[in-house]
Design a protein around this motif. Structure first.
Motif, PDB file in Angstrom:
ATOM      1  N   VAL A  35      11.059  77.914  54.678  1.00 15.87           N
ATOM      2  CA  VAL A  35      10.436  77.138  54.911  1.00 15.87           C
ATOM      3  C   VAL A  35       9.630  75.520  54.423  1.00 15.87           C
ATOM      4  CG1 VAL A  35       9.611  78.249  57.113  1.00 15.87           C
ATOM      5  CG2 VAL A  35       8.396  78.065  54.645  1.00 15.87           C
ATOM      6  N   SER A  84      22.487  67.293  60.967  1.00 12.55           N
ATOM      7  CA  SER A  84      21.503  66.501  61.552  1.00 12.55           C
ATOM      8  C   SER A  84      20.610  66.786  59.874  1.00 12.55           C
ATOM      9  CB  SER A  84      20.830  66.193  62.214  1.00 12.55           C
ATOM     10  OG  SER A  84      20.544  67.611  61.762  1.00 12.55           O
ATOM     11  N   GLU A  86      18.456  67.973  57.024  1.00 13.84           N
ATOM     12  CA  GLU A  86      18.268  67.168  55.711  1.00 13.84           C
ATOM     13  C   GLU A  86      18.187  68.014  53.990  1.00 13.84           C
ATOM     14  OE1 GLU A  86      14.524  64.358  56.306  1.00 13.84           O
ATOM     15  OE2 GLU A  86      14.048  65.409  54.406  1.00 13.84           O
ATOM     16  N   ASN A 112      19.418  60.412  56.531  1.00 12.22           N
ATOM     17  CA  ASN A 112      18.128  61.245  55.601  1.00 12.22           C
ATOM     18  C   ASN A 112      17.967  60.601  54.452  1.00 12.22           C
ATOM     19  OD1 ASN A 112      17.630  62.456  57.657  1.00 12.22           O
ATOM     20  ND2 ASN A 112      19.737  63.875  57.871  1.00 12.22           N
ATOM     21  N   ILE A 179       6.793  56.102  57.056  1.00 11.64           N
ATOM     22  CA  ILE A 179       5.850  56.657  57.887  1.00 11.64           C
ATOM     23  C   ILE A 179       4.418  55.378  57.817  1.00 11.64           C
ATOM     24  CG2 ILE A 179       5.093  57.887  55.761  1.00 11.64           C
ATOM     25  CD1 ILE A 179       5.352  59.263  59.753  1.00 11.64           C
TER      26      ILE A 179
ATOM     27  N   VAL B  35      14.165  75.507  62.164  1.00 11.02           N
ATOM     28  CA  VAL B  35      15.059  75.622  61.006  1.00 11.02           C
ATOM     29  C   VAL B  35      15.166  73.982  60.165  1.00 11.02           C
ATOM     30  CG1 VAL B  35      17.099  75.444  59.948  1.00 11.02           C
ATOM     31  CG2 VAL B  35      17.421  77.044  61.717  1.00 11.02           C
ATOM     32  N   THR B  36      15.026  73.118  61.375  1.00  6.37           N
ATOM     33  CA  THR B  36      14.648  71.849  60.802  1.00  6.37           C
ATOM     34  C   THR B  36      12.903  71.262  61.246  1.00  6.37           C
ATOM     35  OG1 THR B  36      15.297  70.846  62.408  1.00  6.37           O
ATOM     36  CG2 THR B  36      16.835  70.913  61.196  1.00  6.37           C
ATOM     37  N   PRO B  38       9.853  73.127  60.297  1.00 10.00           N
ATOM     38  CA  PRO B  38       9.227  73.702  58.884  1.00 10.00           C
ATOM     39  C   PRO B  38       8.340  72.665  58.072  1.00 10.00           C
ATOM     40  CG  PRO B  38      11.109  75.086  58.555  1.00 10.00           C
ATOM     41  CD  PRO B  38      10.672  74.488  59.810  1.00 10.00           C
ATOM     42  N   GLN B  39       9.651  72.318  57.201  1.00  6.98           N
ATOM     43  CA  GLN B  39       8.581  71.438  56.146  1.00  6.98           C
ATOM     44  C   GLN B  39       8.308  70.486  56.661  1.00  6.98           C
ATOM     45  OE1 GLN B  39      12.041  72.704  56.826  1.00  6.98           O
ATOM     46  NE2 GLN B  39      13.389  73.551  55.336  1.00  6.98           N
ATOM     47  N   MET B  43       4.834  68.428  55.380  1.00  4.71           N
ATOM     48  CA  MET B  43       4.302  66.938  54.945  1.00  4.71           C
ATOM     49  C   MET B  43       3.218  66.794  55.604  1.00  4.71           C
ATOM     50  SD  MET B  43       8.066  65.250  54.948  1.00  4.71           S
ATOM     51  CE  MET B  43       9.949  66.420  54.825  1.00  4.71           C
ATOM     52  N   LEU B  49      -1.744  64.434  59.169  1.00  2.00           N
ATOM     53  CA  LEU B  49      -1.371  63.361  60.344  1.00  2.00           C
ATOM     54  C   LEU B  49      -0.899  64.748  61.689  1.00  2.00           C
ATOM     55  CD1 LEU B  49       2.004  61.396  59.250  1.00  2.00           C
ATOM     56  CD2 LEU B  49      -0.676  60.564  59.593  1.00  2.00           C
ATOM     57  N   GLU B  85       6.226  80.930  61.397  1.00  2.00           N
ATOM     58  CA  GLU B  85       5.714  79.525  60.844  1.00  2.00           C
ATOM     59  C   GLU B  85       5.706  78.385  62.252  1.00  2.00           C
ATOM     60  OE1 GLU B  85       5.271  79.571  57.667  1.00  2.00           O
ATOM     61  OE2 GLU B  85       5.041  76.689  57.729  1.00  2.00           O
ATOM     62  N   GLY B 145      16.996  64.393  60.775  1.00  2.87           N
ATOM     63  CA  GLY B 145      16.470  65.158  60.011  1.00  2.87           C
ATOM     64  C   GLY B 145      14.799  65.080  59.934  1.00  2.87           C
ATOM     65  N   THR B 146      14.792  66.091  58.652  1.00  2.67           N
ATOM     66  CA  THR B 146      13.476  66.369  58.732  1.00  2.67           C
ATOM     67  C   THR B 146      12.605  65.813  58.442  1.00  2.67           C
ATOM     68  OG1 THR B 146      14.044  68.324  57.899  1.00  2.67           O
ATOM     69  CG2 THR B 146      11.879  68.402  57.417  1.00  2.67           C
ATOM     70  N   THR B 147      12.412  64.558  57.538  1.00  3.92           N
ATOM     71  CA  THR B 147      11.547  63.464  56.657  1.00  3.92           C
ATOM     72  C   THR B 147      11.518  62.725  58.816  1.00  3.92           C
ATOM     73  OG1 THR B 147      12.082  63.686  55.370  1.00  3.92           O
ATOM     74  CG2 THR B 147      10.987  61.395  55.937  1.00  3.92           C
ATOM     75  N   ARG B 150       8.962  64.513  61.301  1.00  2.00           N
ATOM     76  CA  ARG B 150       7.553  64.050  60.464  1.00  2.00           C
ATOM     77  C   ARG B 150       7.300  62.844  61.311  1.00  2.00           C
ATOM     78  NH1 ARG B 150       7.027  61.632  54.964  1.00  2.00           N
ATOM     79  NH2 ARG B 150       7.812  60.325  56.433  1.00  2.00           N
ATOM     80  N   ASP B 151       8.107  62.134  61.152  1.00  5.50           N
ATOM     81  CA  ASP B 151       8.285  60.170  61.667  1.00  5.50           C
ATOM     82  C   ASP B 151       7.404  60.679  63.155  1.00  5.50           C
ATOM     83  OD1 ASP B 151       8.854  59.454  59.056  1.00  5.50           O
ATOM     84  OD2 ASP B 151      10.277  59.002  59.765  1.00  5.50           O
ATOM     85  N   ALA B 154       4.244  61.953  63.557  1.00  2.30           N
ATOM     86  CA  ALA B 154       3.002  61.767  63.838  1.00  2.30           C
ATOM     87  C   ALA B 154       3.284  60.132  64.167  1.00  2.30           C
ATOM     88  CB  ALA B 154       3.009  61.344  62.186  1.00  2.30           C
ATOM     89  N   THR B 155       4.334  60.056  64.739  1.00  3.29           N
ATOM     90  CA  THR B 155       4.071  58.596  65.510  1.00  3.29           C
ATOM     91  C   THR B 155       4.498  58.685  66.614  1.00  3.29           C
ATOM     92  OG1 THR B 155       6.252  57.625  64.722  1.00  3.29           O
ATOM     93  CG2 THR B 155       4.131  57.286  63.508  1.00  3.29           C
TER      94      THR B 155
END
Lengths: 201, 472
Positions: A35, A84, A86, A112, A179, B35-36, B38-39, B43, B49, B85, B145-147, B150-151, B154-155
């Motif tokens: 996680v 995909s 990351e 990524n 972000i 899988v992708t 939780p991280q 963040m 956020l 989670e 991807g995971t980041t 998050r984007d 959040a947005t």
């Protein structure tokens, strides 16, 4: 949020030959049961670094002590194809790599990496071979991946290394993590959403 | 100016141009899994956020769920931790979660369409590369991807460069025993695993016009295997008929209005494409892979490539690497290659019609001795549909293990794994080294019916011969 301006990276390199190196090769799915991304670095290229039958370390370049501490990863065409996830660029970054140089990158992987501040530079096969030959001869060779100038310098040579405009701009101007900018657009997002019936409802 | 569906959807969702030239693109629907995400939630918490549009965010659990254990805690504590989670994140951030208890759980790319969440003219993102599946409805759907998750959390937007559009026409009529899976394996074989880089694929022509939604999903699903960031089919009456009456589909007057908008979003006649590829349906045979990427495919009656006959150094090296891993002989027929495992399932081929087709032909037959055959429905709803029709019994009697819904052996993050160098005839989407859970495990991709033929003969076989297929 203030981000580092990634204009150029200097370090030693390691060449992992091969085309179409996929995300399952970079990090097998069974190591993604987590996680957080912490600790992914140790599983980078796991199944090609350890012989599945014997558990012994293989002759994979990352197992070669001469290249220990390398921060620039070099490879072939279509690097990072597949998932995909990351987890793949995260594993590369957590292992200690700061930049990837290849003949080409799969689209999602490229995005990524950029978002994590890892420049992906595209160089020709001949030039990558030249860099690989130099580090093969002397693993201590200092390599400069100059993102801003789109070139790689090593052992007195300079070769071209393209970094796509949008990614280069984001890296050198310290806005590779989008972000902050995306959040600033909140009002515009609202008005765009209001014009779309499926979101207005 | 006539426009393509891609241009229309992109323009309608483009919020603004970012400093680096990319577009801030509004994502109408965000799908998440265990899988992708939780991280990404981690963040979000670190940055303090909130989720911008929780009502446009939907979660399910698919990759890690065991298919032979329904009761928690799961025997794998790591899988249970991921489950917990996701549950916690959905609760904390107010997101709809299609948990197993809802009866609507399944592979994220099967759940979205079956709930009617996936709709034409929308943008969809999900932290999974097979998100391209949703393009079957005329949505523009991106794996992220995971980041970026998050984007989007959040947005409700992400930063992306505009794609080019390649129109792929498949004209004529598919031959008997040739399925949607063969169409996409053929396309990837022709255009290459990185041929789609920088493109969205628009699939069209008579073959796609005639396809069911489930078949269109199979094709769009594997767009990413050809390097394309997205793939789609223009919405038509088939699309609308599929969506009518689904839980999240518009109702009443809103339905009529939505259909009118969906019709308008289809590509205009005479619109510009950056590239056009024409493929004759008659040229497509039942296709199987022989190598370690989805582009390494051949027709079932062809022989395994010989590196000695390769025209380029690269090609020679990649054939050699693939054959060494796959333990296959150059120049030999692929037909007759002994298999150990047969897998029907995944977001590519884990829908009702896939199991109907397999059941229709394996009825009264038996899985070959020594072959482990598993059938894994893509969702709880698919499982229920199959069970109502008695397909589970037909498959079980034939010797398939009938499992609970999940991604299962497609990527083997759950206990369904190959052992050692077992060879698997698989209806999934990737044949990468180690993909199915064993570092030396081998995968041959094919259509569900071809998996069925392999299961009953114990070898890679031509389903047309095994089952005397003479129509579709």
């Amino acid at each position: 949020m203030s981000l580092a301006k990634i204009t150029s990276l200097t370090g030693r390199g390691v060449f992992v030959p091969g085309n179409d190196i996929d995300t399952d090769r970079i990090i097998p799915a069974r190591f993604m049961k987590c996680v957080t991304f912490d600790g992914l670095g140790e599983f980078l290229f796991h199944d090609v670094r350890k012989d599945p039958a014997t558990g012994q370390t293989t002759d994979h370049p990352l197992n070669d002590a001469r290249f220990k501490g390398a921060t620039i990863l070099l490879s072939g065409a279509n690097f990072g194809c597949g998932s995909s996830r990351e987890h793949a660029p995260q594993a590369i970054q957590k292992y200690g790599f700061k930049a990837v140089v290849a003949e080409g990158f799969a689209e999602i992987f490229f995005g990524n990496c950029t978002t994590l501040g890892i420049p992906c530079a595209v160089a020709s096969r001949e030039d990558i071979a030249r860099i690989a030959a130099a580090i093969g001869q002397n693993p201590q060779t200092e390599i400069v991946v100059d993102v801003a100038k789109q070139e790689i310098r090593f052992g007195g040579q300079t070769v071209k290394a393209a970094v796509r405009d949008s990614a280069r701009d984001a890296l050198v101007n310290g806005r590779w993590d989008a972000i902050g900018e995306l959040l600033e657009g909140a009002a515009a997002v609202k008005s765009t959403a209001a014009k779309l019936p499926y979101l207005a409802a | 100016m006539p426009k393509s569906l891609f241009e229309k959807v992109w323009d309608a969702h483009a919020v603004r141009t970012l400093a680096n030239g990319q577009t801030q693109l509004l994502i109408g629907t965000h799908l998440i899994h265990e899988v992708t995400s939780p991280q990404a939630f981690g963040m979000m918490r670190d940055l303090g956020l909130k989720v911008a549009m929780p009502h446009r965010t939907f979660a399910t659990v698919d990759h890690i769920v065991p298919t032979d254990q329904l009761v928690e805690p799961y025997s794998d504590p790591l899988a249970q931790a991921m489950m917990d989670e996701l549950r916690k994140n959905c609760r904390d951030f107010g997101i709809t979660f299609f948990d197993r208890a809802t009866g609507k759980q399944g592979i994220v790319h099967i759940v979205g369409p079956e709930q009617g969440i996936t709709q034409p003219g929308t943008t969809i993102a999900c932290g999974d590369s097979h998100t391209s599946t949703h393009g079957a409805f005329g949505a523009i759907a991106f794996g992220i991807g995971t980041t970026q998750i998050r984007d989007v959390l959040a947005t409700q937007t992400m930063a992306l460069g505009r794609l080019k559009v390649r129109r792929i026409n498949v004209t004529g009529k598919l031959r008997p025993g040739v399925y949607a899976k063969d169409v996409i394996l053929h396309i990837i074989r022709v255009l290459g695993v990185n041929g789609g880089t920088g493109f969205a694929y628009e699939y069209g022509g008579e073959v796609f016009d005639r396809m069911t939604m489930e078949e269109r999903m199979t094709v769009c699903n594997m767009s990413i295997e050809g390097g394309a960031r997205a793939g789609y089919v223009n919405p038509d009456e088939t699309t609308f008929a599929y969506l009518k009456g689904r839980p999240y589909s518009p109702k009443g007057a809103a339905w009529e209005a939505a259909v009118a908008q969906w019709k308008a979003v289809a590509s205009d006649a005479g619109c510009h494409y950056d590239d056009v590829v024409n493929i004759a349906a008659a040229d497509i045979a039942p296709t199987v892979t022989w190598g370690i990427n989805p582009g390494q495919g051949i027709a079932i009656n062809e022989t395994i490539p010989d590196p000695a006959k390769a025209t380029a150094v690269d090609e020679k090296a990649s054939i050699e690497e693939a054959l060494a891993y796959m333990k296959l002989k150059p120049g030999a027929p692929i037909k007759g290659t002994k298999i150990d495992v047969a897998f029907v399932g995944s977001c590519t081929n884990g829908r009702l019609s896939d199991f109907q087709e397999v059941a229709k032909f394996v009825q009264g037959k038996k899985v070959a001795k020594g072959v482990k055959a598993i059938a894994v429905p893509g969702s709880q709803i698919v499982a229920l549909q199959c069970e109502k029709l008695g397909l589970d019994k037909i498959l079980s009697e034939a010797g398939f293990e009938w499992r609970a819904a999940g991604c299962s052996m497609c990527l083997a993050m759950n206990p369904d794994k190959l052992v050692g160098d077992q060879l698997c005839a698989s209806s999934s989407n990737r044949n990468f080294k180690g993909r199915q859970g064993s570092p030396t495990g081998r995968t041959i991709l094919m259509s569900p019916l071809m998996v069925a033929a392999a299961a009953v003969t114990g070898t890679v076989a031509d389903a047309r011969e095994v089952f005397a297929v003479n129509n579709n």
